[in-house]
Design a protein around this motif. Structure first.
Motif, PDB file in Angstrom:
ATOM      1  N   ASN A 177       0.846  -1.187   0.000  1.00  0.00           N
ATOM      2  CA  ASN A 177       0.000   0.000   0.000  1.00  0.00           C
ATOM      3  C   ASN A 177       0.886   1.243   0.000  1.00  0.00           C
ATOM      4  N   PHE A 178       0.346   2.356  -0.550  1.00  0.00           N
ATOM      5  CA  PHE A 178       1.076   3.621  -0.494  1.00  0.00           C
ATOM      6  C   PHE A 178       0.078   4.755  -0.726  1.00  0.00           C
ATOM      7  N   GLN A 179       0.498   5.947  -0.369  1.00  0.00           N
ATOM      8  CA  GLN A 179      -0.285   7.163  -0.601  1.00  0.00           C
ATOM      9  C   GLN A 179       0.333   7.911  -1.779  1.00  0.00           C
ATOM     10  N   GLU A 180      -0.494   8.417  -2.677  1.00  0.00           N
ATOM     11  CA  GLU A 180      -0.005   9.062  -3.888  1.00  0.00           C
ATOM     12  C   GLU A 180      -0.227  10.574  -3.774  1.00  0.00           C
ATOM     13  N   GLY A 181       0.848  11.311  -3.604  1.00  0.00           N
ATOM     14  CA  GLY A 181       0.762  12.771  -3.554  1.00  0.00           C
ATOM     15  C   GLY A 181      -0.107  13.234  -2.398  1.00  0.00           C
ATOM     16  N   ASP A 182      -0.991  14.172  -2.718  1.00  0.00           N
ATOM     17  CA  ASP A 182      -1.885  14.723  -1.695  1.00  0.00           C
ATOM     18  C   ASP A 182      -3.202  13.966  -1.611  1.00  0.00           C
ATOM     19  N   ARG A 183      -3.337  12.927  -2.408  1.00  0.00           N
ATOM     20  CA  ARG A 183      -4.598  12.186  -2.409  1.00  0.00           C
ATOM     21  C   ARG A 183      -4.719  11.372  -1.124  1.00  0.00           C
ATOM     22  N   SER A 184      -5.897  11.424  -0.537  1.00  0.00           N
ATOM     23  CA  SER A 184      -6.130  10.672   0.702  1.00  0.00           C
ATOM     24  C   SER A 184      -6.478   9.217   0.434  1.00  0.00           C
ATOM     25  N   GLU A 185      -6.783   8.915  -0.822  1.00  0.00           N
ATOM     26  CA  GLU A 185      -7.196   7.552  -1.159  1.00  0.00           C
ATOM     27  C   GLU A 185      -5.990   6.607  -1.099  1.00  0.00           C
ATOM     28  N   GLU A 186      -6.207   5.446  -0.505  1.00  0.00           N
ATOM     29  CA  GLU A 186      -5.135   4.460  -0.373  1.00  0.00           C
ATOM     30  C   GLU A 186      -4.952   3.730  -1.697  1.00  0.00           C
ATOM     31  N   MET A 187      -3.691   3.646  -2.139  1.00  0.00           N
ATOM     32  CA  MET A 187      -3.369   3.001  -3.411  1.00  0.00           C
ATOM     33  C   MET A 187      -2.683   1.664  -3.141  1.00  0.00           C
ATOM     34  N   LEU A 188      -2.701   0.825  -4.170  1.00  0.00           N
ATOM     35  CA  LEU A 188      -2.072  -0.499  -4.082  1.00  0.00           C
ATOM     36  C   LEU A 188      -1.180  -0.698  -5.296  1.00  0.00           C
ATOM     37  N   ARG A 189       0.039  -1.188  -5.061  1.00  0.00           N
ATOM     38  CA  ARG A 189       0.953  -1.480  -6.151  1.00  0.00           C
ATOM     39  C   ARG A 189       1.266  -2.983  -6.113  1.00  0.00           C
ATOM     40  N   VAL A 190       0.953  -3.673  -7.225  1.00  0.00           N
ATOM     41  CA  VAL A 190       1.237  -5.101  -7.368  1.00  0.00           C
ATOM     42  C   VAL A 190       2.318  -5.255  -8.421  1.00  0.00           C
ATOM     43  N   THR A 191       3.377  -5.999  -8.089  1.00  0.00           N
ATOM     44  CA  THR A 191       4.539  -6.100  -8.975  1.00  0.00           C
ATOM     45  C   THR A 191       4.869  -7.562  -9.250  1.00  0.00           C
ATOM     46  N   TRP A 192       5.091  -7.841 -10.544  1.00  0.00           N
ATOM     47  CA  TRP A 192       5.605  -9.155 -10.997  1.00  0.00           C
ATOM     48  C   TRP A 192       6.991  -8.890 -11.580  1.00  0.00           C
ATOM     49  N   GLU A 193       8.006  -9.478 -10.958  1.00  0.00           N
ATOM     50  CA  GLU A 193       9.378  -9.153 -11.336  1.00  0.00           C
ATOM     51  C   GLU A 193      10.146 -10.447 -11.575  1.00  0.00           C
ATOM     52  N   GLU A 194      10.738 -10.567 -12.780  1.00  0.00           N
ATOM     53  CA  GLU A 194      11.486 -11.767 -13.163  1.00  0.00           C
ATOM     54  C   GLU A 194      12.979 -11.463 -13.229  1.00  0.00           C
ATOM     55  N   GLN A 195      13.771 -12.535 -12.976  1.00  0.00           N
ATOM     56  CA  GLN A 195      15.213 -12.400 -13.095  1.00  0.00           C
ATOM     57  C   GLN A 195      15.839 -13.770 -13.306  1.00  0.00           C
ATOM     58  N   ASN A 196      17.108 -13.741 -13.785  1.00  0.00           N
ATOM     59  CA  ASN A 196      17.868 -14.976 -14.030  1.00  0.00           C
ATOM     60  C   ASN A 196      17.260 -15.817 -15.146  1.00  0.00           C
ATOM     61  N   GLY A 197      16.450 -15.213 -15.999  1.00  0.00           N
ATOM     62  CA  GLY A 197      15.874 -15.954 -17.113  1.00  0.00           C
ATOM     63  C   GLY A 197      16.659 -15.722 -18.390  1.00  0.00           C
ATOM     64  N   PRO A 198      16.122 -16.173 -19.496  1.00  0.00           N
ATOM     65  CA  PRO A 198      16.767 -15.931 -20.797  1.00  0.00           C
ATOM     66  C   PRO A 198      16.810 -14.432 -21.091  1.00  0.00           C
TER      67      PRO A 198
END
Length: 559
Positions: free
Chosen positions: A481-502
């Protein structure tokens, strides 16, 4: 049903209740009359059996006492003080050990001279034992024996001895003696009919101990007319000439020369039962009359209650919402409440059914629209029918997993972690290569479908081209979760991160998978998606308001 109607004619419930009272009571009275004819003989047989059993029980109780005394003698015979003729030490230890049991030990030589007697202090001048015959009989037989009752010279009381022959130095026999009045504590009439008595009789026919209404004094002879007939190990003796209206039970004390005897008037044992049966007959007639009157009164009340319940059922059948009635019958009130609840439940169920049908139509349209769009996109990219079929089957499998999960949760949503697990089950070979990090929370039904479809595409793409296509590849799936700027609304960041592949290359054209993970995900969650084809691996990031994904209390009720 027709056969039942022939047997049971149409009648009011009052008639049937009265008939039921009569049908229940009359056979009982007939049985009572039959039992009264057999009562005297049966009770006499029962009394004979119980009398013999009571005598046997008394014999066993006395046998345990005698066996305990014999066991004590065996233990004392191995005393080292006795073996070393240390009579003073033996007297002190034995007197202390047996003081609480009202038992006393005597040691005698072959002539009957007492060497010690724990009734008196050691060193007191002692004479010969009073019951020399019992000592000689035990020495002659070579086993432990119980004597007849006799009056002891030292105690001045009626006593009995248990004698054990013993060849140990000067000691020819070891004796345990007890006052007859102490043994009498075991002779109880508790549990016997009123007016009954019990006694222990020795080999000479004298009473060792007695209790009850007709108890006999210590050492007094038992009726000599009866004893010769008591030849079995146990049994019952009846003789109207010797014991008029009296029954006697006896039992031989096993291993000893004594007998246990109980006796008493037959009438006292049977009087209570006969009185009880007479009371049952008189009381039964009175109760039958009361039962008929009560059945009639109950029938009137039940009839009114049934009619009221039937009226409620009729109104319920016509589709009305009915209020419960209050009657004097608790079960009828429960039925009335159940009917009332059923009328409300039916109304609510009808409303819910209309809602569910509308919701089903809505969800079906959405699924069909999604499937159509998916197949159109795949059809543009597929080179052959087989490729198209495989691509459609793979996407439908991912979509079906989300639908199956929602169905198990009654379309109320599901946890994010469970959505991830369900879709990664399709790729078991990659389960150990994916790290999942983040605090779990509940997703909306729509979020379950859309995020599930996105995750399925990400995993499929990674299995084909990315980190999951090689054993050393790793994937990190995390959210925060994180807050974006002055917005009071709660935001969500979902990340898919790959490594060591081709090595990663930016695709030349955008396929269905790219459309799903980027455009579809952004539109579904009112957010933005960033896809980076980095040298170390693909990085996909969804940024959206948390409310677009999370199921809250207000949304769970309408999901």
């Amino acid at each position: 049903m027709k056969m039942s109607a022939r047997i049971f004619p149409k009648a009011s419930i009052g008639t049937y209740l009265i008939a039921m009272a009569l049908a229940t009571s009359l056979p009982i009275f007939a049985l009572v009359a039959l039992l009264l004819g057999q009562l005297e003989d049966n009770q006499r047989s029962i009394l004979r059996r119980e009398t013999a059993q009571d005598a046997t029980a008394l014999a066993r109780s006395v046998d345990r006492q005698l066996q305990d005394m014999a066991t004590t003698l065996r233990l004392l015979s191995t005393s080292p003080e006795l073996e070393s003729n240390d009579f003073a030490a033996f007297h002190t230890r034995t007197e202390t050990a047996l003081r609480a049991n009202t038992l006393f030990v005597i040691a005698v030589d072959a002539s009957g001279q007492q060497l010690l007697n724990t009734r008196v202090d050691y060193g007191t001048t002692l004479g010969r034992t009073t019951n020399m015959a019992a000592v000689k009989a035990a020495i002659a037989s070579g086993r432990i024996e119980a004597s007849d009752v006799f009056q002891g010279r030292t105690s001045g009381e009626w006593v009995y001895n248990v004698t054990m022959p013993l060849q140990l130095g000067r000691v020819a026999a070891l004796i345990i003696t007890q006052n007859a009045k102490d043994l009498a504590k075991l002779v109880s009439t508790e549990g016997l009919p009123a007016g009954w008595s019990a006694a222990i009789v020795d080999q000479g026919g004298h009473v060792v101990a007695s209790a009850g209404a007709s108890s006999i004094g210590f050492g007094q002879p038992f009726d000599p007319r009866i004893l010769p007939s008591l030849i079995e190990s146990s049994g019952v003796y009846e003789n109207r000439a010797v014991l008029p209206n009296t029954m006697l039970g006896y039992a031989q004390i096993p291993g000893w020369s004594w007998k246990a005897v109980i006796w008493g008037p037959v009438a006292s044992a049977q009087a209570s039962i006969l009185t009880t049966w007479r009371f049952l007959i008189i009381g039964g007639i009175a109760l039958l009359s009361v039962a008929i009157l009560a059945a009639y009164a109950v029938a009137r009340q039940v009839r009114t209650t049934i009619r009221s319940i039937a009226d409620m059922a009729n109104r319920l059948g016509r589709g009305h919402i009915v209020a419960p009635i209050d009657t004097s019958v608790i079960e009828a009130n429960q039925v009335a409440v159940a009917l009332s609840n059923a009328s409300f439940d039916r109304s609510q169920t009808e409303d819910r059914l209309h809602f569910v049908m509308n919701e089903l139509v809505h969800r079906t349209k959405n699924l069909l629209a999604l499937a159509q769009a998916m197949m159109r996109q795949l059809a543009k990219q597929a080179g052959t029918v087989e490729e198209f079929q495989a691509a459609v089957a793979d996407r439908l499998d991912g979509l079906s997993r989300s639908i199956e999960l929602l169905t198990s949760e009654q379309w109320a949503g599901a946890s994010l972690r469970r959505v991830i697990d369900i879709h990664l089950q399709a790729f078991p070979q990659a389960a150990q290569q994916i790290d999942i990090i983040g605090k779990d929370f509940m997703l909306k039904p729509e979020a379950v479908q859309n995020l599930g479809l996105t995750l399925h595409e990400l995993a499929t793409n990674s299995i084909k081209y990315g980190a999951l296509s090689v054993p050393q590849g790793r994937v990190r799936l995390y959210w925060q979760n994180f807050q974006e700027g002055d917005r009071s609304e709660e935001m969500l960041r979902v990340t898919w991160e790959e490594q060591n592949g081709p090595p990663v290359k930016t695709p030349e054209r955008s396929g269905f998978g790219t459309t799903v993970i980027k455009n579809h995900a952004a539109a579904a969650f009112s957010g933005s998606v960033q896809v980076d084809f980095l040298p170390r691996g693909l990085r996909w990031e969804l940024t959206a308001p948390r409310r677009a994904l999370e199921r809250t209390a207000s949304t769970s009720g309408t999901a």
